[in-house]
Each structure stands twice: as structure tokens, then as C-alpha cells.
Design a protein around this motif. Sequence first.
Motif, PDB file in Angstrom:
ATOM      1  N   SER A  14       9.468  -0.669 -13.282  1.00 63.94           N
ATOM      2  CA  SER A  14       9.539  -1.907 -12.505  1.00 63.94           C
ATOM      3  C   SER A  14       8.169  -2.302 -11.963  1.00 63.94           C
ATOM      4  O   SER A  14       8.030  -3.356 -11.361  1.00 63.94           O
ATOM      5  N   GLY A  15       7.182  -1.418 -12.132  1.00 60.29           N
ATOM      6  CA  GLY A  15       5.836  -1.734 -11.634  1.00 60.29           C
ATOM      7  C   GLY A  15       5.752  -1.648 -10.121  1.00 60.29           C
ATOM      8  O   GLY A  15       4.998  -2.396  -9.490  1.00 60.29           O
ATOM      9  N   ARG A  16       6.526  -0.750  -9.515  1.00 62.78           N
ATOM     10  CA  ARG A  16       6.482  -0.589  -8.050  1.00 62.78           C
ATOM     11  C   ARG A  16       5.818   0.731  -7.687  1.00 62.78           C
ATOM     12  O   ARG A  16       5.846   1.679  -8.479  1.00 62.78           O
ATOM     13  N   LYS A  17       5.266   0.784  -6.471  1.00 61.27           N
ATOM     14  CA  LYS A  17       4.677   2.046  -5.989  1.00 61.27           C
ATOM     15  C   LYS A  17       5.772   2.820  -5.286  1.00 61.27           C
ATOM     16  O   LYS A  17       6.585   2.231  -4.557  1.00 61.27           O
ATOM     17  N   ILE A  18       5.800   4.135  -5.467  1.00 60.61           N
ATOM     18  CA  ILE A  18       6.840   4.933  -4.814  1.00 60.61           C
ATOM     19  C   ILE A  18       6.603   4.941  -3.315  1.00 60.61           C
ATOM     20  O   ILE A  18       5.495   5.214  -2.848  1.00 60.61           O
ATOM     21  N   LYS A  19       7.636   4.610  -2.564  1.00 58.93           N
ATOM     22  CA  LYS A  19       7.541   4.591  -1.095  1.00 58.93           C
ATOM     23  C   LYS A  19       7.748   6.007  -0.573  1.00 58.93           C
ATOM     24  O   LYS A  19       8.463   6.799  -1.179  1.00 58.93           O
TER      25      LYS A  19
END
Length: 560
Positions: A397-402
Amino acid sequence: MQVTKSFKKIVFLELAIPLALLVIGIYHGLMQTIYRAGVLQQTSFAKLDYYQGLTLHGVINALVLTTFFAVAFGHVTMTFYLKREPNKKLMWTSFILMVTGVVLAAWAMLAGKASVLYTFYPPLKAHPCFYLGAALLIVGSWIPLFDWARMYNSWKKENPRTKTPLAVLGTLINFIIWFVCTLAVAYEVLVLLVPWSLGWTDTVNVNLARTLFWFFGHALVYFWLLPAYIMFYTILPKIAGGKLYSDLAGRVALFLFLIFSIPVGVHHQYSDPTITQGVKFLHGMLTYGVAIPSFITAFTIAASLEYAGRQNGAKGLFGWMGKLPWFDQNRFLFSYFICGLILFVFGGVTGIVNSSYSLNSVVHNTAWLPGHFHMTVAGPVFLGIAGMSIYIFAGMSGRKIKMPKIVTIVPYLWMFGMLIFSFGMSWGGLRGEPRRTNLGTTYLNPDHELFRSDWVPTTLIALLGGIIMFIAGMLFIIAFFSTVFSKKQTEGVLEIPVSEAYHDEKRVAIFDRFKPWLIAMVAVLLVAYIPALLNVNENSGPKAPRFNIDNPVPEVSVKK
Ligand code: HAS
């Protein structure tokens, strides 16, 4: 690798829906330890009955989460390694069938009409929607296999001399095992249980239902396990900083699972009177056979990790252990895999205890059993699912892991809680503490005549472990959904770490072909199950022989 939007969407839904349901699943896990420790001395809490909660716990965690993940992970591995995507119509059909099944079964369980536990043994009877839901979940999960077979064949035509990638081999083997073993449970559900639940038939053959269930039920545990094994063989060595010690060992282990995963189900029925000792002995021996691929895996993965530690600069006999990326946030998957492996050492040893006919009579139906299986299905299986789900989601998804620190530490917390919990359960089991029992209403209620003070420490230890696991599980779910709802940073891609092989043995034709192994699988299955089913037919129903009260076998077969 770039993948289409619809591929991403289906995989995301298959990962996120069961992880959202997991909130209910792990809440009921915590409630189990609370009831069992006698903290609650009642039959229900918050309008949910003890057995209703236990059914939700087992079905969501062991059937729904695992099946959805296996399908999603299968789509990912097949697409990534074969560089082609599955048919979208079939992907959606499979997904919709599985979701419909879950909705039907969830309704029946939440309405209190299906408190039959995840094994749904008759004579416990559920609403037809529960059985229908289970059947739809299974049928939905069959569909991808046929499409993956098509993808594999077209890849094979283009690459006739290339070794089948290990992850592809593992995925296909896993779903072949799944397809074959679920045929028995489909028969049990559609021919025995649904007509009985609808009132069309008056009785049901309990022994036949149990035998069909366990034809499916033990292979089910390897269906849970193999995605984790694929990760251990094909991803872990790379992220540990090394190589896979032997690619061939992985292939041998996977093909052995194809042969031995199903014909062992009677080891769950050592106490069932309809099945004779000879058949029980045969299934016991085959169970030792199914442990072999796990011993191969233990050796191969340990050797791969040692190599990785040495590549990272380790010296001495055990120095490699200290040089592994235990707390490296950039390689957080390592912590999920290593904690799963450590738990599986104990899960495996307790499994081998269970498989012994004589030792089994000590532990069967005691708390020892949940002690065993939590260190397997809630060990490498759950940790593999959790780590890989967040990894795939963030990457695609192109997100950074929180909350990356929490994400890295959660597996250690989970493992710590699990070791405490399983120690309490196993110790309690050896002292006769029963499984699947609301102990708080009797044995753990000091005012009750059946009170057992010796089960107080064991259930309190399990409660402590349960609380720690609940915290770890909730932290993971918060981190996962914080990542899901965070802002997209880039255009996501499908990337999986790929381990190179240290010993890349040349292609051996027999380990790259399914046919001989499928023939062996069918042959062993027939040898193991024809006598078991003949036994059930002969020794159950109105014409059943008398049974010896001291020995769970029919008198007639003792006389023979
Ligand atoms: Fe089991 C019951 C036997 C494996 C799950 N099992 C259950 C039930 C579940 C379950 C859910 O023979 C309960 C069913 C119910 O509700 O009634 N089981 C076995 C055996 C194995 C086994 C022989 N089980 C599993 C796996 C499961 C699972 C896997 C889920 C995923 N089990 C039984 C039997 C019963 C049973 C009986 C029925 C009992 C009864 O009375 O009802 C074997 O496959 C285990 C082999 C495993 C090993 C371990 C290998 C270790 C590895 C880790 C290496 C570590 C490394 C790290 C490399 C031999 C691979 C080192 C590095 C460092 C730095 C330290």
C-alpha cells in the motif's frame, strides 16, 4: 514488482477482515483464562455464554484467520514468484464465498445457536447456518488452487528447466493437502450434519462424524503451519543476513508433508471405542513420520541461522546467536519468526508426547492439550500471520509501519506470555485439569464440594500468561490498523525478501514433479483410512458390538 489495484484490494481485505475479527477472538481467549482460574464463577459474562465464547475463540482464531491468510499469502507468493497475477473474477468469487460463510457462521455463533466448539462434534448440534457457513468458507478457499495450477502450468511451459521456486512448491502442496482433507469434512457437514440439523434425519453416526472430522482435522494443522514454514525457508535466512542452508532439504520436507499430513487423524481418536488397536498403532507410527519434516526443518533453519550469525561477524560455538537481528526494526519480521520457532520447539515436543498411544491416555482431554497446540497454532502460525500481514500491507500500500518499536517487541511479549500460559496449562493437565471446562463454576470455586486447591496455582499461571498475550495481541492490532489508516507515502509494490540457497543442489527431477508424490499420498491414505472406516462401519450403529468397559475397543474384536 507492480501489481494491479484489484489484486491489492482483495489481498488487503483478506488480511484485514480476519485481523479485525481477531479482537473478538483474543478477547474470548482472555475470558477463558479468567473463567478457568475461578475469577468468574458463572456460566456467562456480558450476555455471552462460556461455550459460546470458546466457540468464537476457536472458530475465529483457528479457522477464519488462518484460512483467509493462507489464501492471501498464496496469492502473494504465486504472483511474486511466477510474475503473473491470478484471475480477478476467481479471486473475487473465492473472497465473496469465504466472507458469506463467515457472516453465516458468525450470526449463528453470536445468536447462541452454534455453541459447538471449533470441532463441532455431534451430538452437539448447531444451526444449519453454522455448517453452511463453514462449508462456504472451505469452498471459497478451494477456488484459488485451480487458478494457481493454471498459472504454474503456464510458467512451467515457459521455464521447463528451472527449479520450481520453493515458495510456489510449498503453496501448491499446502492447498493440495487442504483440498483432499476438506473433502471428508464437506461430506460430514453436507451429508451427516446439515440434514440432521434441519430435522430431516433423526440421528447421526457420531463415530463416523468424528472419523471424518479428524481425516480433515490433523491435516488442518499443517495447512496452518505450511505458510509459516514457507516463510522460514524462503524469507528468514535472508533477513537474518545469511542463506538457506539447503534448498533440497526444504523440498524433501514439503513433499513429506504431502504424504504424511492426512493419514494420522486417528491419533485424535485413541480413546474412541469403535476403532481397533491395529489401526490406532498404524496412525501412531505415521504420526512419528509426520514429525520428520519438522525435524528436517529444525536442522536446516538452525544451520541457516548459524551461517547468518557467522556472516554477521560471530565467533565461537554459540556466538552466532548473539549476532542475529533480534531487535532490528528494519528487519522486524525476524522477531516474529524467531519467537515462533522457539515456541515451536516446545509445541513439537509436546505433540510427540501426544502421539504416543500410552502417554496420550494420560494427557487426552486435559489442559495439556491447549498447552500443546497454543505453542503451535498460536506460536509460529499466528506470529507468521501477524508479521507477514503487516509487512505485505505496508509494502503493497506504500505506507510506513506505525509504532515500529512496538511492532518489533510484540512477538517477544507474546512469546513470554505464551510460555507462561502453556506452562500453567501443561502442568495443570498433568494434574488432571480438564480442557474445555468452565472450572470457575465448580473445581475452582472454593465453596463448591468439588473444589481442587491443587489447580489454583496452575490456572493462575495460565491467567497471567493469558493477560500478557492479550496485551501483546491488542498492541499488534492497534499497530496494524494505525498503519492501515495512515497516509500513503509512495505507490506500493509487492516485494518479499528472497533467500539464496547456500547449497543450491542441482535440479533433481523427482523433487520438482508432483505426480509420484501424489500417487504415494493416495496410496498411504488408502492404507491408513480404509481399515479405519471399515472399523467405524462395523462397530457403530444399531448392530454395534458390546464394548469392554476397561479398554476402548469393541469386545468382538478382542475375541477375534
Ligand atoms: Fe498437534 C492435538 C500430535 C504438530 C495443533 N494438535 C492437537 C490439537 C491442535 C494441534 C489444535 O498425536 C488439538 C485438537 C483438538 O481440539 O482436539 N501435533 C502432534 C505432532 C505434531 C503436532 C506429533 N499440532 C501440531 C501443529 C499444530 C498442532 C504444527 C498446529 C499448527 N497433536 C498431536 C496429537 C494430538 C494433537 C497426537 C491429539 C491429542 C489428543 O489426545 O487429543 C508434530 O508435527 C510436531 C513436530 C514438531 C517438531 C518441532 C520442530 C521444531 C522446529 C523449531 C526449531 C527452532 C529453531 C530456532 C530452528 C519436531 C522446527 C533455533 C534458534 C535459536 C536461536 C534458539
